[in-house]
Design a protein around this motif. Structure first.
Motif, PDB file in Angstrom:
ATOM      1  N   ALA A  63       0.833  -1.208   0.000  1.00 30.89           N
ATOM      2  CA  ALA A  63       0.000   0.000   0.000  1.00 30.89           C
ATOM      3  C   ALA A  63       0.861   1.249   0.000  1.00 30.89           C
ATOM      4  CB  ALA A  63      -0.940  -0.006   1.203  1.00 30.89           C
ATOM      5  N   ARG A  64       1.968   1.206   0.726  1.00 28.20           N
ATOM      6  CA  ARG A  64       2.880   2.353   0.760  1.00 28.20           C
ATOM      7  C   ARG A  64       3.492   2.580  -0.620  1.00 28.20           C
ATOM      8  NH1 ARG A  64       5.281   5.453   4.578  1.00 28.20           N
ATOM      9  NH2 ARG A  64       7.323   6.307   4.079  1.00 28.20           N
ATOM     10  N   ALA A  65       3.858   1.487  -1.297  1.00 27.18           N
ATOM     11  CA  ALA A  65       4.410   1.615  -2.649  1.00 27.18           C
ATOM     12  C   ALA A  65       3.351   2.077  -3.633  1.00 27.18           C
ATOM     13  CB  ALA A  65       5.014   0.288  -3.092  1.00 27.18           C
ATOM     14  N   ALA A  66       2.137   1.493  -3.543  1.00 26.47           N
ATOM     15  CA  ALA A  66       1.062   1.852  -4.464  1.00 26.47           C
ATOM     16  C   ALA A  66       0.717   3.330  -4.370  1.00 26.47           C
ATOM     17  CB  ALA A  66      -0.172   0.995  -4.192  1.00 26.47           C
ATOM     18  N   ASN A  67       0.913   3.912  -3.208  1.00 20.26           N
ATOM     19  CA  ASN A  67       0.699   5.339  -3.021  1.00 20.26           C
ATOM     20  C   ASN A  67       1.583   6.183  -3.945  1.00 20.26           C
ATOM     21  OD1 ASN A  67      -0.232   7.732  -1.482  1.00 20.26           O
ATOM     22  ND2 ASN A  67       1.834   7.756  -0.673  1.00 20.26           N
ATOM     23  N   LEU A  68       2.663   5.583  -4.443  1.00 15.59           N
ATOM     24  CA  LEU A  68       3.600   6.304  -5.304  1.00 15.59           C
ATOM     25  C   LEU A  68       3.516   5.889  -6.767  1.00 15.59           C
ATOM     26  CD1 LEU A  68       6.713   6.125  -2.931  1.00 15.59           C
ATOM     27  CD2 LEU A  68       5.232   8.117  -3.326  1.00 15.59           C
ATOM     28  N   PHE A  69       2.759   4.845  -7.091  1.00 16.08           N
ATOM     29  CA  PHE A  69       2.763   4.312  -8.457  1.00 16.08           C
ATOM     30  C   PHE A  69       2.392   5.355  -9.506  1.00 16.08           C
ATOM     31  CE2 PHE A  69       1.952  -0.475  -7.380  1.00 16.08           C
ATOM     32  CZ  PHE A  69       3.261  -0.585  -6.942  1.00 16.08           C
ATOM     33  N   ASP A  70       1.392   6.171  -9.220  1.00 14.83           N
ATOM     34  CA  ASP A  70       0.873   7.072 -10.255  1.00 14.83           C
ATOM     35  C   ASP A  70       1.826   8.210 -10.581  1.00 14.83           C
ATOM     36  OD1 ASP A  70      -1.609   7.689 -11.935  1.00 14.83           O
ATOM     37  OD2 ASP A  70      -1.257   9.613 -10.933  1.00 14.83           O
ATOM     38  N   ILE A  71       2.851   8.395  -9.761  1.00 15.65           N
ATOM     39  CA  ILE A  71       3.822   9.457 -10.049  1.00 15.65           C
ATOM     40  C   ILE A  71       4.588   9.179 -11.329  1.00 15.65           C
ATOM     41  CG2 ILE A  71       5.901   8.567  -8.875  1.00 15.65           C
ATOM     42  CD1 ILE A  71       6.146  11.362  -7.575  1.00 15.65           C
ATOM     43  N   ALA A  72       4.564   7.911 -11.795  1.00 17.56           N
ATOM     44  CA  ALA A  72       5.341   7.521 -12.972  1.00 17.56           C
ATOM     45  C   ALA A  72       5.022   8.376 -14.192  1.00 17.56           C
ATOM     46  CB  ALA A  72       5.101   6.047 -13.290  1.00 17.56           C
ATOM     47  N   ASN A  73       3.773   8.794 -14.333  1.00 16.87           N
ATOM     48  CA  ASN A  73       3.394   9.527 -15.537  1.00 16.87           C
ATOM     49  C   ASN A  73       4.028  10.906 -15.636  1.00 16.87           C
ATOM     50  OD1 ASN A  73       2.005   9.835 -18.005  1.00 16.87           O
ATOM     51  ND2 ASN A  73       0.420  11.050 -17.000  1.00 16.87           N
ATOM     52  N   GLY A  74       4.579  11.410 -14.534  1.00 13.67           N
ATOM     53  CA  GLY A  74       5.173  12.740 -14.589  1.00 13.67           C
ATOM     54  C   GLY A  74       6.682  12.784 -14.510  1.00 13.67           C
ATOM     55  N   MET A  75       7.322  11.627 -14.355  1.00 14.07           N
ATOM     56  CA  MET A  75       8.758  11.618 -14.104  1.00 14.07           C
ATOM     57  C   MET A  75       9.606  11.462 -15.363  1.00 14.07           C
ATOM     58  SD  MET A  75       9.078  12.114 -10.813  1.00 14.07           S
ATOM     59  CE  MET A  75       7.666  13.228 -11.034  1.00 14.07           C
ATOM     60  N   ALA A  76       8.979  11.118 -16.498  1.00 14.38           N
ATOM     61  CA  ALA A  76       9.731  10.961 -17.746  1.00 14.38           C
ATOM     62  C   ALA A  76       8.946  11.586 -18.892  1.00 14.38           C
ATOM     63  CB  ALA A  76      10.011   9.486 -18.024  1.00 14.38           C
ATOM     64  N   ALA A  77       8.403  12.759 -18.645  1.00 13.43           N
ATOM     65  CA  ALA A  77       7.454  13.378 -19.574  1.00 13.43           C
ATOM     66  C   ALA A  77       8.084  13.662 -20.941  1.00 13.43           C
ATOM     67  CB  ALA A  77       6.917  14.675 -18.980  1.00 13.43           C
ATOM     68  N   ARG A  78       7.288  13.458 -21.977  1.00 15.01           N
ATOM     69  CA  ARG A  78       7.723  13.773 -23.339  1.00 15.01           C
ATOM     70  C   ARG A  78       7.492  15.241 -23.688  1.00 15.01           C
ATOM     71  NH1 ARG A  78       9.259   9.836 -26.481  1.00 15.01           N
ATOM     72  NH2 ARG A  78       9.161  11.266 -28.255  1.00 15.01           N
ATOM     73  N   ALA A  79       6.671  15.923 -22.905  1.00 14.09           N
ATOM     74  CA  ALA A  79       6.344  17.316 -23.201  1.00 14.09           C
ATOM     75  C   ALA A  79       6.133  18.065 -21.894  1.00 14.09           C
ATOM     76  CB  ALA A  79       5.090  17.398 -24.069  1.00 14.09           C
ATOM     77  N   ARG A  80       6.286  19.370 -21.928  1.00 15.44           N
ATOM     78  CA  ARG A  80       6.056  20.188 -20.748  1.00 15.44           C
ATOM     79  C   ARG A  80       4.561  20.252 -20.451  1.00 15.44           C
ATOM     80  NH1 ARG A  80       9.860  23.949 -19.237  1.00 15.44           N
ATOM     81  NH2 ARG A  80       8.235  25.522 -18.922  1.00 15.44           N
ATOM     82  N   PRO A  81       4.167  20.061 -19.191  1.00 20.39           N
ATOM     83  CA  PRO A  81       2.738  20.018 -18.871  1.00 20.39           C
ATOM     84  C   PRO A  81       2.011  21.330 -19.136  1.00 20.39           C
ATOM     85  CG  PRO A  81       4.079  19.985 -16.873  1.00 20.39           C
ATOM     86  CD  PRO A  81       5.009  19.786 -18.017  1.00 20.39           C
ATOM     87  N   GLU A  82       2.732  22.456 -19.208  1.00 21.55           N
ATOM     88  CA  GLU A  82       2.059  23.706 -19.560  1.00 21.55           C
ATOM     89  C   GLU A  82       1.780  23.796 -21.054  1.00 21.55           C
ATOM     90  OE1 GLU A  82       6.389  24.937 -18.504  1.00 21.55           O
ATOM     91  OE2 GLU A  82       4.979  23.333 -18.034  1.00 21.55           O
ATOM     92  N   ASP A  83       2.411  22.924 -21.864  1.00 18.03           N
ATOM     93  CA  ASP A  83       2.184  22.906 -23.306  1.00 18.03           C
ATOM     94  C   ASP A  83       1.228  21.793 -23.742  1.00 18.03           C
ATOM     95  OD1 ASP A  83       4.049  24.981 -23.563  1.00 18.03           O
ATOM     96  OD2 ASP A  83       5.714  23.574 -23.794  1.00 18.03           O
TER      97      ASP A  83
END
Length: 255
Positions: free
Chosen positions: A176-196
């Protein structure tokens, strides 16, 4: 400080550390994923004492969540002596926001067969510290201690940990402690800047061949954008002992 405070058997209130990266007035979905994992394990332990373990977690994100009280429920869809399928739902004001299905399986001794061809990544002490708040806002991202090697556009290996409890005053499992961090994956190797470009995920599925241990969760992540507005964030999950499973998130890519 924790991510959630329990209000009753089935109700929880988010703290400031849950606020989202896309919109600080909404919850980051990562703590909700950890919370539903915890809720399923608590329900399992109330119903049975034979130690089934979660081998797959699959979440459908049905909508956004305000920074407000949420409620949870758990239903056993397929009971079994050695394998069962469980569904958990997180709702706000009667509206389902996240629905999760988990396969629970009986453990056995396969130590003489254990192994994986997934390559290991360097440990957190071999990667430089990286501040994710230089790219993302919100309370949740600010709680993440990240060590990262960004090797190419849409490609990175990194480790994440957090000093915060998932639920105030409650012991939670390493999963459960690890799963709390799983969704962070989508922002750690981004192909584009989130403001764009907006590229939120609408699901998350983790398959595990061993349960993650320890405070650090490692990711070896590749992000792909297709030509028609679809994307995929795909990761191999690690603990300090090596690979433990895979994680995939489908994206809606919106310039």
């Amino acid at each position: 400080m924790a991510y959630f405070k329990r209000e009753s058997d089935h109700a929880f209130h988010p703290t400031q550390h849950v606020s989202g990266a896309w919109n600080a007035d909404e919850q980051h979905i990562a703590p909700a994923i950890g919370l539903l994992t915890h809720v399923v394990e608590v329900d399992r332990d109330r119903r049975r004492d034979d130690g089934l373990v979660i081998a797959r977690l699959s979440y459908d994100i049905l909508g956004t969540l305000p920074m407000d009280r949420v409620e949870t429920s758990v239903t056993v869809l397929r009971p079994g002596r050695t394998i069962e399928l469980v569904e958990a739902t997180l709702t706000h004001d009667g509206r389902p926001a996240v629905r999760m299905r988990a396969w629970l399986m009986r453990e056995g001794d396969t130590a003489n067969l254990a192994g994986s061809a997934f390559p290991k990544i360097p440990g957190p002490d071999q990667m430089p510290s990286w501040d994710p708040t230089t790219v993302w806002g919100g309370g949740f991202i600010a709680t993440a201690d990240v060590r990262r090697v960004h090797t190419d556009t849409g490609r990175a290996s990194y480790w994440v940990r957090t000093p915060h409890d998932l639920v105030e005053g409650e012991a939670v499992s390493s999963l459960a402690r690890a799963a709390n961090l799983f969704d962070i994956a989508n922002g750690m190797a981004a192909r584009a800047r989130p403001e764009d470009v907006a590229f939120p995920n609408v699901d998350l599925t983790a398959h595990l061949f061993t349960l993650p241990r320890g405070e650090w969760v490692g990711f070896d992540t590749t992000v792909s954008f297709g030509p028609t507005g679809l994307g995929l964030t795909s990761s191999v999950i690690h603990d300090l002992h090596g690979p433990v499973g895979t994680l995939n998130q489908i994206l809606t890519v919106r310039p």
